[in-house]
Write a protein that holds these residues in place. Structure first.
Motif: not given
Length: 350
Positions: A214-215, A239-240, A246-247, A339-341
């Motif tokens: 979960p987020v 998948a994305l 996951e992040r 993620s960088d964004l």
């Protein structure tokens, strides 16, 4: 009046149904690797005793884990005759009265959905063009060719747990999917059932990964994921989506073939940090629509903003990215860009 005679053991058709493979596959294992029954009825019809069936179960288990068939056969033959070998769920030979088996007749069982094994089971990956890949990939390919759903589920779950999402996708799932697709294209619509079942199990594994992670971040601006109009290939986006969750990043997955106006409305209503547009082929890579998405502004008057549009998939040309757009390459690359964004923008949508 025809009488049914009960013979020891079970027929090749019955044991094939038990294993979830075709009778031709069972016979080919005997021809290629000597992994046949210890005895035959009248010297002709194969009769599989409990030890024989346990041997075939071990053959299936080992090949599904990625062991080469010849090596798996040697190990499986060694199992036969062991007193602790257990046969799981195969019907008894005397079950004819309940309709489970008709014994004493020639083996006329129709092949299972996996189809004839000739050309499919002989290669290291069940006859699929895999090349140099992980052992888990070969096991997944063999399970897919056999239409062995439970084995595919177990292998996919193990790959995700052992290697993580990105490696499992890039080195196990995607190579197997590509190999099945190439085989389909080269065999005039054969293997369609293999691709459909494999795709369903990969999708299930990816969605299970989303549910189990979960987020946890405080970001409110999501990432919108969508296939362009006419585009049906959703697995890379799935998948994305799993990787983003996951992040700890929020997503909105709109799936296959999203109509243009619906896509624009979704972007305007959700106020995303980024929009990922997937195109598998040049025929669905709509640069005009991508520019319209990149120009979609939202937020309060005087502080309106627009999302970064990420062009994903092999359908996009190298020069497709215009203002407010970026071309991404691979799952890992897309995850890093997004993620960088968020790290730079703090997750604010405007």
């Amino acid at each position: 009046m025809t009488t049914t005679r009960t013979a020891p053991g079970v027929s090749t058709g019955a044991v094939a149904r038990h294993l979830g493979v075709s009778p031709t596959t069972v016979r080919s294992w005997e021809q290629r690797y000597g992994i046949g029954p210890a005895a035959r009825e009248g010297g002709r019809h194969r009769r599989w005793m409990p030890g024989d069936v346990a041997m075939l179960e071990e053959m299936c288990r080992l090949t599904s884990s990625g062991i080469p068939p010849a090596e798996a056969a040697r190990a499986a033959v060694a199992l036969r005759g062991r007193p602790d070998a257990v046969v799981r769920g195969v019907p008894e030979a005397g079950a004819a009265a309940s309709g489970t088996l008709t014994t004493g007749a020639p083996d006329t069982a129709a092949p299972q959905a996996a189809g004839p094994a000739r050309g499919r089971q002989g290669g290291p990956g069940g006859g699929l063009p895999l090349g140099e890949v992980r052992q888990e990939c070969r096991g997944l390919a063999r399970a897919a060719v056999r239409l062995d759903g439970p084995a595919m589920d177990a292998l996919l779950c193990r790959a995700l747990e052992t290697h993580g999402l990105v490696t499992a996708w890039e080195e196990v799932m995607a190579p197997t999917l590509h190999a099945v697709g190439r085989k389909w294209e080269s065999t005039e619509d054969r293997y369609v059932e293999v691709e459909h079942l494999l795709s369903w199990h990969v999708s299930t594994a990816l969605r299970r990964a989303v549910v189990s992670a979960p987020v946890t971040s405080g970001h409110t601006a999501p990432v919108v994921l969508a296939c362009l109009p006419g585009e049906q290939h959703t697995l890379p986006l799935e998948a994305l989506a799993a990787g983003l969750v996951e992040r700890g990043l929020p997503t909105r997955m709109f799936g296959a073939a999203v109509p243009a106006e619906a896509l624009l409305a979704a972007v305007g209503r959700s106020g995303p940090m980024a929009v990922v547009l997937w195109s598998q082929s040049r025929t669905t890579a709509d640069g005009v629509l991508a520019r319209r998405v990149a120009a979609t502004a939202f937020g309060l008057k005087g502080a309106r903003t627009a999302p970064l549009v990420l062009l994903a998939g092999p359908g996009w040309s190298v020069r497709a990215a215009g203002p407010g757009m970026r071309r991404t390459h691979g799952l890992r690359g897309a995850l890093d860009v997004i993620s960088d964004l968020y790290a730079d923008g703090g997750g604010a949508a405007g």
